[in-house]
Structures are given as structure tokens and as C-alpha cells.
Design a protein around this motif. Sequence first.
Motif, PDB file in Angstrom:
ATOM      1  N   VAL A  46       0.841  -1.204   0.000  1.00 28.80           N
ATOM      2  CA  VAL A  46       0.000   0.000   0.000  1.00 28.80           C
ATOM      3  C   VAL A  46       0.876   1.254   0.000  1.00 28.80           C
ATOM      4  O   VAL A  46       0.626   2.212  -0.740  1.00 28.80           O
ATOM      5  CB  VAL A  46      -0.947  -0.001   1.218  1.00 28.80           C
ATOM      6  N   CYS A  47       1.930   1.243   0.826  1.00 32.57           N
ATOM      7  CA  CYS A  47       2.856   2.382   0.883  1.00 32.57           C
ATOM      8  C   CYS A  47       3.523   2.605  -0.475  1.00 32.57           C
ATOM      9  O   CYS A  47       3.676   3.746  -0.927  1.00 32.57           O
ATOM     10  CB  CYS A  47       3.916   2.145   1.959  1.00 32.57           C
ATOM     11  N   TRP A 191       6.506   6.856   1.602  1.00 32.76           N
ATOM     12  CA  TRP A 191       5.737   6.353   2.749  1.00 32.76           C
ATOM     13  C   TRP A 191       6.452   5.145   3.345  1.00 32.76           C
ATOM     14  O   TRP A 191       6.937   4.278   2.619  1.00 32.76           O
ATOM     15  CB  TRP A 191       4.327   5.970   2.307  1.00 32.76           C
ATOM     16  N   ASN A 192       6.490   5.104   4.672  1.00 26.72           N
ATOM     17  CA  ASN A 192       7.177   4.025   5.374  1.00 26.72           C
ATOM     18  C   ASN A 192       6.248   3.369   6.389  1.00 26.72           C
ATOM     19  O   ASN A 192       5.516   4.046   7.112  1.00 26.72           O
ATOM     20  CB  ASN A 192       8.397   4.564   6.130  1.00 26.72           C
ATOM     21  N   ARG A 200       3.124   3.018  13.200  1.00 25.20           N
ATOM     22  CA  ARG A 200       2.257   3.898  12.420  1.00 25.20           C
ATOM     23  C   ARG A 200       2.995   4.323  11.153  1.00 25.20           C
ATOM     24  O   ARG A 200       4.219   4.255  11.076  1.00 25.20           O
ATOM     25  CB  ARG A 200       1.857   5.126  13.237  1.00 25.20           C
ATOM     26  N   LEU A 201       2.219   4.736  10.156  1.00 31.14           N
ATOM     27  CA  LEU A 201       2.820   5.168   8.898  1.00 31.14           C
ATOM     28  C   LEU A 201       3.561   6.490   9.088  1.00 31.14           C
ATOM     29  O   LEU A 201       3.192   7.316   9.910  1.00 31.14           O
ATOM     30  CB  LEU A 201       1.743   5.351   7.826  1.00 31.14           C
ATOM     31  N   SER A 202       4.609   6.660   8.325  1.00 32.46           N
ATOM     32  CA  SER A 202       5.339   7.926   8.302  1.00 32.46           C
ATOM     33  C   SER A 202       5.712   8.229   6.860  1.00 32.46           C
ATOM     34  O   SER A 202       5.692   7.335   6.002  1.00 32.46           O
ATOM     35  CB  SER A 202       6.600   7.856   9.175  1.00 32.46           C
ATOM     36  N   CYS A 203       6.046   9.472   6.586  1.00 39.34           N
ATOM     37  CA  CYS A 203       6.450   9.827   5.226  1.00 39.34           C
ATOM     38  C   CYS A 203       7.355  11.042   5.265  1.00 39.34           C
ATOM     39  O   CYS A 203       7.401  11.780   6.245  1.00 39.34           O
ATOM     40  CB  CYS A 203       5.231  10.092   4.341  1.00 39.34           C
ATOM     41  N   ARG A 205       9.630  13.949   2.355  1.00 39.89           N
ATOM     42  CA  ARG A 205       9.761  14.566   1.026  1.00 39.89           C
ATOM     43  C   ARG A 205       8.419  14.669   0.298  1.00 39.89           C
ATOM     44  O   ARG A 205       8.293  14.132  -0.792  1.00 39.89           O
ATOM     45  CB  ARG A 205      10.775  13.818   0.163  1.00 39.89           C
ATOM     46  N   PRO A 206       7.479  15.454   0.800  1.00 44.85           N
ATOM     47  CA  PRO A 206       7.485  16.118   2.105  1.00 44.85           C
ATOM     48  C   PRO A 206       6.686  15.314   3.130  1.00 44.85           C
ATOM     49  O   PRO A 206       6.029  14.328   2.792  1.00 44.85           O
ATOM     50  CB  PRO A 206       6.758  17.427   1.790  1.00 44.85           C
ATOM     51  N   GLY A 207       6.728  15.751   4.379  1.00 42.11           N
ATOM     52  CA  GLY A 207       5.952  15.099   5.424  1.00 42.11           C
ATOM     53  C   GLY A 207       4.512  15.575   5.382  1.00 42.11           C
ATOM     54  O   GLY A 207       4.120  16.466   6.138  1.00 42.11           O
ATOM     55  N   VAL A 208       3.716  15.012   4.481  1.00 45.06           N
ATOM     56  CA  VAL A 208       2.342  15.497   4.300  1.00 45.06           C
ATOM     57  C   VAL A 208       1.461  15.206   5.506  1.00 45.06           C
ATOM     58  O   VAL A 208       0.387  15.802   5.643  1.00 45.06           O
ATOM     59  CB  VAL A 208       1.706  14.896   3.027  1.00 45.06           C
ATOM     60  N   GLN A 209       1.878  14.305   6.380  1.00 47.71           N
ATOM     61  CA  GLN A 209       1.081  14.032   7.578  1.00 47.71           C
ATOM     62  C   GLN A 209       1.142  15.198   8.556  1.00 47.71           C
ATOM     63  O   GLN A 209       0.226  15.399   9.340  1.00 47.71           O
ATOM     64  CB  GLN A 209       1.594  12.767   8.276  1.00 47.71           C
TER      65      GLN A 209
END
Length: 245
Positions: A46-47, A191-192, A200-203, A205-209
Amino acid sequence: KSDRVLHKYNAIDCIATARIWPPLLADAQRLQVYHTYPIDMVVTEVCRHMSKLGIAIDWAAQKRIGERLYREFRESLSKLQSLVDDYEFNPFSHKQVGRFLFERKGYTPTEITKTGESSTAKVALLKLVEQGVDHETATFVDCVFSVRDLGKILSTYIGMTLPHMHEYEDYDDEIPDGLSIGPDGRSHPTWNAHVVPTSRLSCYRPGVQQQPEVVREMFTCEEDNILVGADGEQMEVRLLAAVAN
């Protein structure tokens, strides 16, 4: 840097993965957690798909936001440099900020860095203000915060390269490297699923969360689509409670 460098990196990554897989598999089976592996693979896929699909950018909105934030950045920087009477003063340099606060103004540092220097990170400066400072120092700290925060937004979400930002010590990991834009003109955050210890998911470039509200209007979607935001508030704690029950 080039396809050759990328291919070499991928090959080394495959070799390393093949070598560490057997002992990791043995440990997972011994700890009786191997049953989570198929679930992790689904999340990883999914990521990968989200990173590949990317997010549409409203370039007109980005330009408008960038111009406004840069004006605010220049105004705060000019006010700060006028305050210290040095028009080459660099608020991203912890040495220059520390020189003004701890040498010129005579305040005592509230925190020391790992290298033994006086910290001018945000937490340290907030502690200093809480202890009590004069009006000039309070204004100085506010301007430093404004310039640094605006600089981070401009660098991360607008893709603007600002001088001397490499001297800024207050970023979580490293200096943000702006939007990752593909040939399709869309932003493709990475996405990681396995970076944060709580899973939990992280991202980045950029951190859209964690995007600031001021830049949200630049992220959009195609015509006849709707951009939906959702937040799993305290999801880890809720899952832990459910499992414990």
C-alpha cells in the motif's frame, strides 16, 4: 545521481536482504511473530502504491503561498538583523544566535548540545524566555522562531533553497529536501511502514502528515475527485487497549 548509482544501490540492497533474511526468519518463528509478516507485506505494498501514485499539486496556489511566505520571511529577517545591528546576521547559525544571547546579552544557556556548545534550539530558547528576559531579547527570540519556521516551510513545501540553513540544528533528522516531484508533475512522498517504533505510517519529502495548515491548499486532486483527510487519533493506544482486553 544516475541510473548506474541507483542500480548499484538496488543490487547491494538485494544482496544484503538475502543475507539477513534467514536469521530474521528464524528469530520471527522463534518469537512466534511470523504470522504478522503477510500483514506487513500488504501494508508495504500500500505504501509503495501511494508513493507511486503521488499527490496532485496546485502550482498556482504553491506560487501564491511561496511568494507570501517569502515576503514574511524577508520582513522577519530584516527586523532581526536591524535589531542586532548586523545585516549579515544569520539566524540559522546557532553560534551567531548564541553569541548575541549569551555574550552580548549575558544570559545563561538553558541547555548544552552533545558537542558541549550552548544550545539555541527551540526548546532551549523557550526555556530561556520562560525564565525571564528583557523586551529586546523576547523580540529577538520571536524573530528567530519566525525566520526558522518560515525557512523550514519554504524549503520543505515550496522547494526554495535558502542560504545557511545547513547551520540550523533544530531539525528532527536532517535539513528537509523539499518536494519530491515526478515527471507527472505530482509530489511523490516516500511512505514508510517500518520506521516509527509504534508501526504507524510515516512519510517524508514532504511530510504530508504534518503539513502546516498554511500550505494545505496547494495539495489538491484531479477534476471530479474529492480530497479526503482522515486521522486515526490515538490509534496505537486504542489498539493496545483492545488487545489488552
